[in-house]
Motif scaffolding. Structure first.
Motif, PDB file in Angstrom:
ATOM      1  N   ALA A  95       0.174  -2.009  -0.839  1.00 36.80           N
ATOM      2  CA  ALA A  95      -0.666  -2.756  -1.778  1.00 36.80           C
ATOM      3  C   ALA A  95       0.162  -3.352  -2.913  1.00 36.80           C
ATOM      4  O   ALA A  95      -0.143  -4.425  -3.425  1.00 36.80           O
ATOM      5  N   ASP A  96       1.228  -2.667  -3.303  1.00 35.25           N
ATOM      6  CA  ASP A  96       2.076  -3.129  -4.397  1.00 35.25           C
ATOM      7  C   ASP A  96       2.985  -4.281  -3.976  1.00 35.25           C
ATOM      8  O   ASP A  96       3.500  -5.010  -4.818  1.00 35.25           O
ATOM      9  N   GLN A  97       3.134  -4.451  -2.655  1.00 33.42           N
ATOM     10  CA  GLN A  97       4.082  -5.445  -2.159  1.00 33.42           C
ATOM     11  C   GLN A  97       3.435  -6.701  -1.590  1.00 33.42           C
ATOM     12  O   GLN A  97       4.101  -7.717  -1.435  1.00 33.42           O
ATOM     13  N   VAL A  98       2.153  -6.644  -1.268  1.00 33.49           N
ATOM     14  CA  VAL A  98       1.483  -7.810  -0.690  1.00 33.49           C
ATOM     15  C   VAL A  98       0.783  -8.618  -1.777  1.00 33.49           C
ATOM     16  O   VAL A  98       0.488  -8.104  -2.866  1.00 33.49           O
ATOM     17  N   GLU A  99       0.500  -9.876  -1.446  1.00 33.53           N
ATOM     18  CA  GLU A  99      -0.114 -10.765  -2.433  1.00 33.53           C
ATOM     19  C   GLU A  99      -1.575 -10.401  -2.670  1.00 33.53           C
ATOM     20  O   GLU A  99      -2.021 -10.287  -3.806  1.00 33.53           O
ATOM     21  N   ASN A 100      -2.334 -10.211  -1.590  1.00 30.07           N
ATOM     22  CA  ASN A 100      -3.744  -9.831  -1.714  1.00 30.07           C
ATOM     23  C   ASN A 100      -3.849  -8.313  -1.564  1.00 30.07           C
ATOM     24  O   ASN A 100      -4.075  -7.786  -0.478  1.00 30.07           O
ATOM     25  N   SER A 101      -3.691  -7.608  -2.658  1.00 26.16           N
ATOM     26  CA  SER A 101      -3.583  -6.146  -2.610  1.00 26.16           C
ATOM     27  C   SER A 101      -4.922  -5.426  -2.710  1.00 26.16           C
ATOM     28  O   SER A 101      -4.993  -4.225  -2.453  1.00 26.16           O
ATOM     29  N   LEU A 102      -5.993  -6.153  -3.080  1.00 23.05           N
ATOM     30  CA  LEU A 102      -7.274  -5.501  -3.324  1.00 23.05           C
ATOM     31  C   LEU A 102      -7.782  -4.694  -2.131  1.00 23.05           C
ATOM     32  O   LEU A 102      -8.194  -3.539  -2.311  1.00 23.05           O
ATOM     33  N   PHE A 104      -6.151  -3.243   0.272  1.00 25.74           N
ATOM     34  CA  PHE A 104      -5.320  -2.047   0.420  1.00 25.74           C
ATOM     35  C   PHE A 104      -5.604  -1.027  -0.675  1.00 25.74           C
ATOM     36  O   PHE A 104      -5.594   0.182  -0.433  1.00 25.74           O
ATOM     37  N   MET A 105      -5.862  -1.518  -1.894  1.00 24.21           N
ATOM     38  CA  MET A 105      -6.169  -0.626  -3.001  1.00 24.21           C
ATOM     39  C   MET A 105      -7.493   0.103  -2.764  1.00 24.21           C
ATOM     40  O   MET A 105      -7.606   1.312  -3.000  1.00 24.21           O
ATOM     41  N   ILE A 106      -8.489  -0.646  -2.286  1.00 23.73           N
ATOM     42  CA  ILE A 106      -9.800  -0.050  -2.009  1.00 23.73           C
ATOM     43  C   ILE A 106      -9.681   1.017  -0.919  1.00 23.73           C
ATOM     44  O   ILE A 106     -10.188   2.131  -1.059  1.00 23.73           O
ATOM     45  N   VAL A 107      -8.978   0.654   0.163  1.00 28.54           N
ATOM     46  CA  VAL A 107      -8.775   1.606   1.262  1.00 28.54           C
ATOM     47  C   VAL A 107      -7.999   2.832   0.769  1.00 28.54           C
ATOM     48  O   VAL A 107      -8.317   3.973   1.118  1.00 28.54           O
ATOM     49  N   GLY A 108      -6.997   2.586  -0.071  1.00 23.83           N
ATOM     50  CA  GLY A 108      -6.178   3.679  -0.599  1.00 23.83           C
ATOM     51  C   GLY A 108      -6.991   4.652  -1.433  1.00 23.83           C
ATOM     52  O   GLY A 108      -6.886   5.868  -1.265  1.00 23.83           O
TER      53      GLY A 108
END
Length: 217
Positions: A95-102, A104-108
């Protein structure tokens, strides 16, 4: 002097602090191969829960007994815990490395929440009750959700303990000596309180459906 007598609060505090220190050393030693961290954690919980009940005997003997009694479930649960931590860490790293991180953040966050509740009470559960690993994980999650207020309070206390441990180099050294055992002791206190309430309903812990239905607040 009463202040230094064996019945004084200071003496009892120092005695318990010494017990936690010994327990922490045992946990560290038996966790060294890494793969045995689940077994040593189960053993540490078996001792810490006796601390809570004030029914402990000899820490070394109790730890070894707990290690032998729970290694079959502790070993896979330790590996599951390690994999879960790595999975959550990798998700937030991506999530910290991709442009659309939202997404990944939600899943995380959802994954971290689910795994945390599945694992929070699972070691006390396998120590206190006979059950399969899947049912113990399910029961841990359901106990956490059923006692959501108490569980969040527990998580806040544990978070504060971790913050204190990692505050600086001095607290990190002290934390290495007693930190893990303190956290295990903290979780054991809440777990035992919840277990006693849940046990008022016979069969509730062995039956996930009863855990789901039991009020316990």
């Amino acid at each position: 002097m009463k202040f230094f007598s064996i019945d004084s609060p200071l003496y009892k505090f120092m005695q318990r602090l010494t017990d936690v220190l010994i327990l922490n050393i045992l946990w560290l030693l038996f966790s060294l191969p890494i793969v045995t961290i689940g077994c040593s954690t189960a053993a540490a919980f078996s001792v810490a829960m006796k601390f809570v009940d004030e029914s402990e005997g000899h820490i070394w003997n109790d730890f070894i007994t707990g290690f032998k009694a729970n290694w079959k479930q502790g070993l896979p649960l330790g590996l599951i815990s390690i994999v879960a931590v790595i999975a959550v860490y990798l998700d937030f790293t991506i999530a910290d490395q991709v442009e659309n991180s939202l997404p990944f953040m939600i899943v995380g966050f959802l994954t971290a929440f689910f795994l945390l509740f599945c694992l929070l009470y699972v070691f006390p559960l396998i120590v206190r009750y006979e059950n399969t690993i899947p049912k113990s994980l399910k029961n841990s999650f359901r106990l956490g959700m059923k006692h959501i207020g108490r569980t969040f309070l527990l998580l806040i206390v544990v978070a504060l303990e971790l913050l204190l441990i990692f505050w600086n180099e001095i607290t990190l050294f002290v934390g290495l000596l007693i930190g893990p055992a303190c956290i295990i002791y903290t979780i054991s206190g809440t777990a035992m309180h919840i277990f006693r309430e849940t046990e008022k309903d016979p069969g509730a812990v062995s039956n996930p459906e009863k855990l789901h239905e039991h009020d316990g607040q």
